[in-house]
Write a protein that holds these residues in place. Structure first.
Motif, PDB file in Angstrom:
ATOM      1  N   TYR A   1      47.013 -18.257  -5.033  1.00 19.36           N
ATOM      2  CA  TYR A   1      47.704 -19.526  -4.796  1.00 19.36           C
ATOM      3  C   TYR A   1      48.233 -20.039  -6.120  1.00 19.36           C
ATOM      4  CZ  TYR A   1      43.934 -22.561  -6.541  1.00 19.36           C
ATOM      5  OH  TYR A   1      43.039 -23.219  -7.336  1.00 19.36           O
ATOM      6  N   PHE A   2      48.907 -21.182  -6.059  1.00 21.59           N
ATOM      7  CA  PHE A   2      49.675 -21.605  -7.225  1.00 21.59           C
ATOM      8  C   PHE A   2      48.882 -21.656  -8.522  1.00 21.59           C
ATOM      9  CE2 PHE A   2      48.199 -26.020  -7.234  1.00 21.59           C
ATOM     10  CZ  PHE A   2      47.915 -26.270  -5.914  1.00 21.59           C
ATOM     11  N   ALA A   3      47.618 -22.103  -8.441  1.00 16.95           N
ATOM     12  CA  ALA A   3      46.893 -22.281  -9.697  1.00 16.95           C
ATOM     13  C   ALA A   3      46.506 -20.954 -10.339  1.00 16.95           C
ATOM     14  CB  ALA A   3      45.651 -23.146  -9.480  1.00 16.95           C
TER      15      ALA A   3
ATOM     16  N   SER B   1      48.345 -17.916  -9.710  1.00 16.58           N
ATOM     17  CA  SER B   1      49.354 -16.870  -9.594  1.00 16.58           C
ATOM     18  C   SER B   1      49.901 -16.462 -10.968  1.00 16.58           C
ATOM     19  CB  SER B   1      50.475 -17.323  -8.667  1.00 16.58           C
ATOM     20  OG  SER B   1      51.065 -18.498  -9.139  1.00 16.58           O
ATOM     21  N   ARG B   2      50.014 -17.436 -11.884  1.00 15.33           N
ATOM     22  CA  ARG B   2      50.523 -17.073 -13.196  1.00 15.33           C
ATOM     23  C   ARG B   2      49.511 -16.196 -13.941  1.00 15.33           C
ATOM     24  NH1 ARG B   2      54.827 -19.680 -15.414  1.00 15.33           N
ATOM     25  NH2 ARG B   2      54.447 -21.463 -14.077  1.00 15.33           N
ATOM     26  N   TYR B   3      48.218 -16.478 -13.687  1.00 16.73           N
ATOM     27  CA  TYR B   3      47.176 -15.672 -14.309  1.00 16.73           C
ATOM     28  C   TYR B   3      47.292 -14.221 -13.848  1.00 16.73           C
ATOM     29  CZ  TYR B   3      42.500 -14.707 -16.129  1.00 16.73           C
ATOM     30  OH  TYR B   3      41.443 -14.206 -16.830  1.00 16.73           O
TER      31      TYR B   3
ATOM     32  N   GLU C   1      50.118 -12.767 -12.961  1.00 14.92           N
ATOM     33  CA  GLU C   1      51.248 -12.206 -13.715  1.00 14.92           C
ATOM     34  C   GLU C   1      50.773 -11.699 -15.078  1.00 14.92           C
ATOM     35  OE1 GLU C   1      54.614 -14.878 -14.231  1.00 14.92           O
ATOM     36  OE2 GLU C   1      54.363 -15.640 -12.200  1.00 14.92           O
TER      37      GLU C   1
ATOM     38  N   ILE D   1      48.247 -15.658   0.574  1.00 16.57           N
ATOM     39  CA  ILE D   1      49.185 -15.590  -0.547  1.00 16.57           C
ATOM     40  C   ILE D   1      50.147 -16.743  -0.328  1.00 16.57           C
ATOM     41  CG2 ILE D   1      51.036 -14.264  -1.622  1.00 16.57           C
ATOM     42  CD1 ILE D   1      49.634 -11.708  -0.802  1.00 16.57           C
ATOM     43  N   ASP D   2      50.078 -17.782  -1.138  1.00 13.36           N
ATOM     44  CA  ASP D   2      50.949 -18.920  -0.887  1.00 13.36           C
ATOM     45  C   ASP D   2      52.318 -18.682  -1.503  1.00 13.36           C
ATOM     46  OD1 ASP D   2      50.874 -19.608  -3.546  1.00 13.36           O
ATOM     47  OD2 ASP D   2      50.077 -21.611  -3.229  1.00 13.36           O
ATOM     48  N   ALA D   3      53.236 -19.651  -1.340  1.00 16.08           N
ATOM     49  CA  ALA D   3      54.611 -19.422  -1.770  1.00 16.08           C
ATOM     50  C   ALA D   3      54.704 -19.206  -3.284  1.00 16.08           C
ATOM     51  CB  ALA D   3      55.492 -20.594  -1.349  1.00 16.08           C
ATOM     52  N   SER D   4      53.867 -19.885  -4.063  1.00 17.88           N
ATOM     53  CA  SER D   4      53.887 -19.686  -5.518  1.00 17.88           C
ATOM     54  C   SER D   4      53.458 -18.274  -5.868  1.00 17.88           C
ATOM     55  CB  SER D   4      52.948 -20.677  -6.203  1.00 17.88           C
ATOM     56  OG  SER D   4      53.309 -21.988  -5.917  1.00 17.88           O
TER      57      SER D   4
ATOM     58  N   LEU E   1      53.594 -15.715  -3.954  1.00 19.14           N
ATOM     59  CA  LEU E   1      54.629 -14.791  -3.498  1.00 19.14           C
ATOM     60  C   LEU E   1      55.722 -14.661  -4.556  1.00 19.14           C
ATOM     61  CD1 LEU E   1      55.692 -13.119  -1.043  1.00 19.14           C
ATOM     62  CD2 LEU E   1      57.039 -15.116  -0.443  1.00 19.14           C
ATOM     63  N   GLU E   2      56.124 -15.811  -5.126  1.00 18.52           N
ATOM     64  CA  GLU E   2      57.129 -15.749  -6.194  1.00 18.52           C
ATOM     65  C   GLU E   2      56.592 -14.988  -7.400  1.00 18.52           C
ATOM     66  OE1 GLU E   2      59.646 -19.012  -7.518  1.00 18.52           O
ATOM     67  OE2 GLU E   2      59.210 -19.985  -5.614  1.00 18.52           O
ATOM     68  N   SER E   3      55.306 -15.179  -7.697  1.00 17.62           N
ATOM     69  CA  SER E   3      54.723 -14.435  -8.811  1.00 17.62           C
ATOM     70  C   SER E   3      54.745 -12.944  -8.524  1.00 17.62           C
ATOM     71  CB  SER E   3      53.291 -14.893  -9.072  1.00 17.62           C
ATOM     72  OG  SER E   3      53.302 -16.132  -9.725  1.00 17.62           O
TER      73      SER E   3
END
Lengths: 584, 584
Positions: A473-475, A477-479, A481, A507-510, A512-514
């Protein structure tokens, strides 16, 4: 709409038998004896006249019998809620004034409305955000504050304060004025109640009394202390020697009262009403669930909110104060054999009789006696051992607990609980923002894959398999990446990255973008991205996405399939993303 | 402590070659041409004199070259941050006053300090709590507000407002005063810039121009518009006909400025500075990571915070405004062949030359031209398709996005972004408070277990196996209690409950207490609780707990072991909790 769900009384009243009534009546007598001193004492703790405690133990119990789902919960004034009431009402009116009384009614009404609305909106889950360490820390700190606030009555001096520091400082400044007889009464009661808790039960058991009666006799000790000290004070005329007594209490049934509708007052009390509602609900629902489970019964938390809410509304219209289900009292009710909420209604009758007939008798009841019963009751809630146990198990939880205790003691109860909730949410979010993941390799000769750092496993320089151990999820997802790109940079000959998703539920939208970003970046670096062990519901949502269309690699049913296929050992390749069958 | 980590310039400067310098110089020339109109325009968008934009594009770029980790990020004023600056500074001082200028410096300083401190404290992960849908919604809404705020310049009327409703209302009321020549200039520039974006690139490609130069020529179109409209305005004396022009811009290098240290002002601007920091950081780090990945380079988000922070501090001491890494500009820098942050430093030299020599030339530059360049730039950020895509993928995410857009447009940008972050956190917590779990049965003839609702599997009336698909923490632990007790009530002949924990990465103290409660309640109901597939780190922590000592059942390595052993089919039983070997 099922009326039995919204009026739980319909579940048990039609089949109510004489035998059940006998059990309920016995339990009601025992709870009444326990509740009389408690209701007087908790009214005093809330800064209210003693009869308010009795009034709050009549109508709310009857209403809870209609709307509540627990068969054995005993509703009424309880220690922590009374302390919170005192703190909230004390900020808007001086103790002893009619405004103070009126504000307590408004607080009960607001808390009742909040609870009822939460129940109707099925928001019972909100209570889950009070973590156990925060509740435990809050109750320990509240117990200490309550005990400190009652010390002045035991010593016969004046003192005040909203937190432990203020209370102790105020007490220290007035120690010169200690009243001898008060001190003697107070400490005698403290000592005897403490001894009763400690030794009475084992002694009775040795004398052959069965466990339950012994336990109930022990818990009835306060009424004995009340009777004895009242008698002594009356006979020796100790009130003339400076022993503070309850004094004239008007005899009679609860008055009809109309809480005020001053919008300024309502907004001043709103946060306090919300916190009282949630804390009261958590305390009540915990004990209710524990007792229900012992008989394989169920309680419905959302309907419980309605039951407690309507009880508080009833309290506000009958001269009462905020109430909730009490722990010790409910256990006694259960052990005494209460089988239906009718036991609560019978208790209400008992308290009503007491309010009508017994009030002349308690005029000489020393305040010190009530204070001592409160101190003994709340100190049993103080659990320093829990700090140690929590610390040993989880540093994060222990931090939330210590902050709750520290802020409650140093600043005040509302700030304390808010700080605890805020910190525990922040720590939780921080922890999930760095999800656990592991590069895995094949356990030689098997289809199993394990963490390369913990096990001697087979790996392939062209292939990296990352097991993701949390929903994305968003919090976090960058990790992810970062983790994948680190992996790709550290392994220069890499051609394939496989994400093994058996623990990924969402898998949330954030995220998914990641994944799109990861796919694109890996493509720029000539590395293919594959997925394995994607769960059914997750795959269903992925199927029509841009990520799925652009995925450079394939989707494999199992990690082992990916391993064999990408190493060219297998004829069973994965499928293109849009065509993949879900795994689970 | 590694100096190369905290001074990334040391990573590339020692090996800097003449060839690299050539590439960097070429990129710098192209970025300078693009940056001159942008910096003037974004200063105007922020409500500041045009030269402030130039000043903000000099010192910050040099400082970023020293402290930043991206090789190609182009720092300077950007649209969204300029809008946020206008909104924040507009609340404390009237536009055009010296206080307004001073407040912009303070905002840059505060934002710089916040970013630098976050970097030093390694708090880069905080940016993760801005979910992609919230960022996307915020940027779409900001783009609309920016475009609306610039329309007045294109029309030559007066208008103002903090949100879309106010802006459009204000515009509507002043349409009578439209200035003809301004309108012609504004719409010509709009039309030509839009055409350039749409058709110039394909045309150039058809004429045989390679992709990259064609793309860069397209992006340089605004400077042409600036040159042409300035010339036209000057030759035809349109400024005398009511066309607003930039006017006298003082020539010279940036002044040394000292931001004020008024604590009242600082606390008024704090929230805005925090939001500007985080939004700017997210925008910058996204583009930085994307570009770095294309060359298999890495950026360090925490050091990026320091790089952007020091850049903003530099801006505040040299008459600038808040800056960050811009998206379009960085892509041009990358495509033009920039290899090191030296390209940024060369760009700074270019802008300094412009500030010294070119300012007399822009006196006749129409404001309408700048406004039109802003409108074309920001409308490309508006992405309504994202709403639809997000809605199709996830309703929760779409809700957070729509709320962000709605609140930003209707109330304002700060409230909008805070509402979006709050809602997305609340939805996330709500979702995890009801963790996915499934009762599983054995796939006949295998060791695999699957959801009984989805597959035809073997079950046993004495045995219930619950697969828990999420880590257990305070917000979902009570839900687990309910799930397990429901299970026990629904299956009357039940003797054993097995929790299959392969997806459980953490059990916090609240969840541990819930497990104790579940164990005790099941024991009261004569049902044994067992665990299976507990992960290593989780088992390590469980081993010394009260739960482990009181567990009525056993701990099994695999679900299959539990199945066989509890049905009496196997000689390999589980172990007592304290003695259990972890599974993974």
């Amino acid at each position: 709409m099922n009326p039995k769900r919204y009026l739980p009384i319909l579940q048990w009243l039609p089949g109510y038998s004489r035998a059940t009534m006998g059990s309920d009546l016995l339990a009601a007598v025992i709870v009444t004896i326990m509740l009389i001193p408690q209701s007087l004492a908790y009214a005093m703790l809330a800064g209210l006249p003693p009869e308010v405690g009795l009034y709050a133990s009549i109508a709310p119990l009857v209403v809870y019998a209609v709307f509540g789902t627990s068969r054995t919960l005993a509703v009424g004034p309880v220690a922590v809620v009374s302390l919170m009431t005192a703190a909230a009402v004390g900020q808007v009116a001086p103790q002893g004034s009619p405004e103070y009384l009126g504000a307590a009614l408004v607080l009960a009404l607001m808390s009742g409305l909040i609870l009822t609305l939460m129940g109707v909106a099925r928001l019972g889950f909100l209570a889950n955000f009070l973590s156990h360490p925060v509740i435990s820390g809050f109750i320990t700190a509240s117990g200490l504050i309550i005990a400190a606030s009652q010390l002045k009555h035991v010593l016969g001096v004046e003192a005040s304060g909203h937190n432990l520091l203020e209370l102790l400082g105020s007490l220290g400044g007035s120690l010169g004025g200690v009243n001898g007889p008060t001190l003697i009464i107070g400490f005698s009661v403290l000592a005897s109640l403490y001894s009763a808790r400690r030794w009475l039960n084992p002694c009775l058991r040795k004398l052959g009394v069965p466990a339950r009666p012994a336990d109930m006799l022990t818990k009835a000790a306060p009424i004995l202390a009340v009777a004895v000290t009242t008698l002594v004070t009356w006979r020796l005329g100790l009130d003339a020697q400076g022993v503070a007594v309850v004094g004239e209490v008007p005899a009679g049934l609860p008055p009809l009262t109309l809480p005020g509708f001053d919008s300024g007052l309502w907004s001043q009390l709103f946060v306090a009403a919300l916190l009282i509602s949630i804390v009261g609900f958590v305390e009540s629902v915990s004990v209710g669930q524990t007792l229900a489970a012992k008989r394989r019964q169920r309680i419905d938390p959302d309907q419980e909110l309605v039951g407690l809410g309507t009880s508080n509304i009833a309290a506000s219209f009958t001269g009462g104060m905020p109430v909730t289900g009490g722990f010790a009292r409910s256990v006694v009710n259960f052990d005494a054999g209460a089988e239906t909420p009718a036991a609560g209604a019978f208790t209400a009758v008992g308290i009503a009789v007491a309010a009508l007939l017994l009030t002349p008798l308690i005029a000489y009841l020393p305040i010190a006696t009530l204070a001592a019963t409160i101190i003994v009751a709340v100190l049993s809630l103080v659990d320093f051992g829990a700090i140690r146990r929590t610390w040993d198990y989880s540093r994060c939880d222990a931090m939330a607990m210590l902050v709750t205790i520290g802020v409650t003691l140093a600043i005040g109860i509302e700030t304390g609980i808010l700080a605890g909730v805020g910190l525990s949410l922040a720590l939780h979010l921080y922890n999930t923002s760095r999800p656990h993941s592991a590069v895995v390799g094949r356990v030689p000769g098997t289809e199993h894959f394990r963490n390369v750092k913990r096990h001697a496993v087979e790996t392939d320089p062209q292939l990296a398999i990352l097991r993701v151990d949390e929903s994305l999820y968003f919090a976090n997802s960058r990790y992810l990446e970062d983790t994948v790109m680190d992996l790709a940079l550290r392994q220069p000959g890499l051609c394939h990255v496989v994400l093994a998703c058996q623990a990924v539920n969402v898998i949330d939208a954030s995220a998914l973008e990641s994944l799109e970003v990861i796919n694109a970046r890996l493509r720029d670096a000539q590395v293919k991205l594959h997925l394995a062990e994607v769960k059914g519901p997750v795959m269903d949502r992925l199927r029509n996405t841009q990520f799925c269309r652009e995925l450079t690699g394939e989707v494999f049913l199992s990690t082992f399939d990916a391993w064999r296929s990408l190493r060219g050992e297998s004829a069973t390749p994965g499928r293109a993303c849009g065509a993949a069958e879900p795994m689970v």
